[in-house]
Design a protein around this motif. Structure first.
Motif: not given
Length: 769
Positions: A192-200, A204-206, A230-237
């Motif tokens: 999950l952490i290795r894929q954090n760049s895509t699942n973010q 999202a939790l923060t 819906k879904g068309a955004f980046s949680p990190d941004l």
């Protein structure tokens, strides 16, 4: 099982500790949609079950359910909604076959159900009854361990749920599902952490945490930043968009749950972050969480505040600790090392003040946001990469105010330092548990580097405390620590207030905390006098599990912690019982140490500790036995049949016996001095040690002072030091040794001024060199 089971909180997880509030406490964000799909501000407490005309839900019809659900184009498709109701009926706790059904729904029918269920979830209106019903099904399916990888990774469930959480942070059920999915085995969490760049997921939790803790008066502003597509955004941004230049939320935070927008979402979000950092965790998880700059908020959540009895307690950094030399914490943004020792006006505690302290640890029940935040801080403190950030953020002062609360809070002082007058017995148990967690975090933070047998400190000495008072423990704390170790090693839960599940603490965390607590001689003596043979028995058993069963919970690092802890405690084992008689029979402890010594994966510090212990064993005291009594299970401290059989198969190879210790090396303070070298200030430099045995540590393993061409024997070195102090012509290692009770008056007292900052710390508080 109750409503908690209905929400899918696994019995094996920490989330079983506290009943979740019924859905409907938080208002979902309203979206446009068709009439009849709205929850009208409330999540329904009862889900409509299939009517008689629908036919009874059946596992035999799952392939048909998949076909109907896959053809749904909108959430108004009555057939699809009816199918989701059937799936809920099959997976909910009221169904006698819910456990097997949950596994079968995910893994049978060619694994086709989850993709179509997630597809239907994504076309549901945010905050609709259909979305909530779909989430309930996913929540039930997320409970079995076998399902977590399939849902979170193989089918992209975490990616989908992370976006839904950002779109509608009022729906804490999404956060609960993420808690279930992150309470997984280490391989799943690492992936999950290795894929954090895509699942973010972390972003999202923060984001959800920061938005959920915003004051209610900021609801309009929060609503404006929530994504509409819906879904068309980046949680990190999205997270960056709500943070100011200091990485604080532009909406601010409320520490009063009644004034927070979504307090349930906030606490479950922290629980998920806690799960992601559970050791053994991927270091990338620690770095990713630190990159979100959420650490000051987590520290604020666990800051104990006092009311009018303390000066200016409005800033979260204003804390009090009984620990000697603990500087006052300043504001969170003031994190420079140069200001670490800045002083504020002294705290004045009114002994007549009757009001309780705010945010007291006795109120931090299991799975409260404070409980989860303190776990998260403990996980961070165990990781070298996080210690600098924790120290810079004044974590020591905040953790001290928690660890010392039982004897340093305003109410405790009003009772002469004997604890609160107003707390119930249940509250006191909760407080003891939270204080112990804080002490463990402090021990890893302050005792985790630069001490004997550990790497040099990677942290500037200017931000490390100059004393060990923050990690000194009382006998009651030592006993609680040993009880926790016993329960953790045997994966056993502790029930009731202040309890925990058998998986709350990985054994590696407990072993690391114990080793770090033992860097002080005072703690060594406290452990040995209050629960010595219990602790040493558990350490031997943990080491045996590593050697004979290859227990994944006791890896090479955890085994090093266990063996080095035994080594440190053995300094006292010459004069008082070191282990029960049970471990002397058939050379049981010697077989464990010999096996560990020759394992290829044994670390250098662990190998040194095992070698020294084997040399000392003939002179150690094996005495007494451990019997079952309240809080003690005698079998915990002995080998089970499997371990015993493995140990009995070991044949110990003959080896030289270590040097017999002289009586003078124990409990007689000694001074070490040397004349100034060329270019140094004139005068002798003097260091004091509690005994010749403790003076060895700077001349033994990892020494930068003495180069050893032959195997090290600590007792031989200690004997030489004692003989040198007695005026005999033995090796003095280029120092002059003098017994303190015979020292001449002209010998200077120890001073910290002659130590250089880059020298490592020794176990007794002085620097090496």
């Amino acid at each position: 099982m109750g409503f908690l089971g209905k929400l899918g909180l696994s019995k094996s997880s920490d989330t079983e500790k506290k009943s979740a509030e019924k859905p409907g406490k938080e208002t979902p964000k309203k979206r446009s949609g068709k009439k009849g799909t709205k929850i009208n501000g409330q999540v329904p407490s009862e889900i409509p079950m299939p009517s008689g005309s629908d036919g009874a839900p059946s596992m035999d019809k799952v392939s048909l359910y998949i076909d109907i659900l896959s053809k749904a184009q909108t959430d108004s498709d009555e057939g699809a909604v009816r199918i989701v109701r059937h799936l809920f009926a099959l997976s909910e706790h009221k169904n006698d076959c819910c456990d097997s059904n949950r596994r079968a729904l995910v893994h049978e029918n060619s694994n086709k159900l989850l993709p179509v269920l997630l597809q239907f979830l994504q076309i549901c209106d945010s905050g609709s009854q259909e979305q909530y019903l779909c989430l309930l099904v996913l929540n039930n399916l997320s409970i079995p361990d076998e399902n977590k990888r399939m849902i979170s990774l193989d089918c992209g469930g975490v990616h989908v749920l992370s976006r839904i959480l950002c779109e509608n942070p009022s729906c804490h059920l999404v956060a609960i599902i993420l808690v279930n999915l992150t309470f997984a085995d280490n391989d799943v969490r690492k992936e999950l952490i290795r894929q954090n760049s895509t699942n973010q997921l972390i972003g999202a939790l923060t984001f959800a945490l920061q938005v959920s803790m915003a004051p209610k008066e900021k609801a309009g502003l929060v609503n404006d930043v929530l994504p509409t597509q819906k879904g068309a955004f980046s949680p990190d941004l999205l997270l960056k968009s709500i943070n100011d230049t200091a990485s604080n939320s532009i909406f601010g935070y409320s520490m009063d749950p009644s004034n927070q927008l979504f307090p349930e979402t906030a606490r479950w979000s922290v629980c998920a972050l806690k799960n992601l950092t559970r050791p053994p965790s991927d270091r990338a998880a620690i770095v990713a969480i630190l990159d979100t700059s959420i650490l000051p908020l987590i520290l604020q959540v666990v800051t104990v505040k006092t009311l009018s009895s303390l000066h200016d307690a409005e800033s979260f950094g204003d804390t009090v600790s009984h620990s000697t030399g603990t500087p006052m914490a300043s504001h969170p943004e003031d994190t420079s090392a140069s200001n670490n020792n800045s002083t504020l006006p002294p705290l004045v505690i009114s002994l007549t003040e009757s009001a309780e302290d705010s945010n007291a640890p006795c109120t931090w029940e299991a799975n409260s946001i404070q409980d989860a935040s303190l776990f998260l801080l403990l996980h961070l403190a165990c990781c070298q990469e996080a210690r600098g950030a924790l120290l810079q953020s004044k974590a020591v002062h905040i953790l001290c105010s928690i660890a010392d609360y039982g004897i340093a809070s305003g109410d405790a002082l009003r009772n002469g330092g004997k604890g609160s007058l107003n707390h119930t017995s249940e509250e006191k148990l909760i407080q003891e548990f939270q204080c112990l967690k804080a002490r463990m975090a402090l021990s890893c933070l302050l005792g985790g580097e630069g001490h004997y047998g550990q790497p040099r400190a990677h942290i500037s000495s200017s931000i490390i405390r100059s004393d060990d008072s923050a990690i000194l423990i009382l006998p009651d704390e030592a006993r609680l620590m040993v009880e926790l170790f016993a329960n953790t090693l045997h994966q056993r839960s502790k029930n009731g207030p202040g309890g925990y599940s058998g998986t709350s603490f990985p054994p590696k965390i407990v072993l690391q905390a114990i080793r770090c607590l033992l860097v002080t001689i005072s703690n060594q003596r406290t452990f040995m006098s209050s629960c010595g043979i219990k602790l040493t028995s558990l350490l031997v058993k943990a080491l045996a599990k590593h050697c004979f069963t290859d227990d994944p919970s006791i890896d090479a690092t955890a085994a090093e912690h266990a063996c080095f802890s035994l080594y440190l405690l053995s300094n006292i084992g010459f004069l008082r019982p070191f282990l029960p008689e049970y471990y002397e029979e058939d050379d049981l402890v010697a077989k464990v140490l010999s096996s560990y010594l020759f394992l290829a994966k044994t670390t250098p510090p662990g190998r040194h500790a095992a070698d020294q212990l084997l040399r000392r064993l003939p002179f150690m005291i094996f005495e007494g036995a451990i019997t079952s009594q309240e809080g003690t299970v005698a079998s915990d401290f002995e080998f089970d049949s499997k371990l015993l059989q493995e140990a009995n198969d070991i044949i110990i190879q003959p080896r030289d016996v270590g040097t017999k210790p002289l009586e003078d090396i124990f409990d007689r303070p000694i001074l070490r001095s040397r004349s100034s070298k060329q270019g140094e200030p004139e005068g002798r430099k003097v260091s004091e040690y509690p005994s010749a045995l403790y003076a060895v540590q700077q001349l033994s393993y990892g020494s930068t002072i003495v180069r050893h061409n032959e195997p090290i024997d600590d007792i031989l070195i200690a004997n030489n030091i004692a003989s040198s102090a007695n005026g005999l012509g033995t090796a003095s290692y280029n120092y002059t040794w003098t017994w303190k009770d015979q020292a001449k008056k002209e010998v200077q007292k120890p001073s910290a001024g002659f130590f250089t900052k880059d020298e490592p710390f020794s176990i007794f508080g002085f620097r090496c060199g």
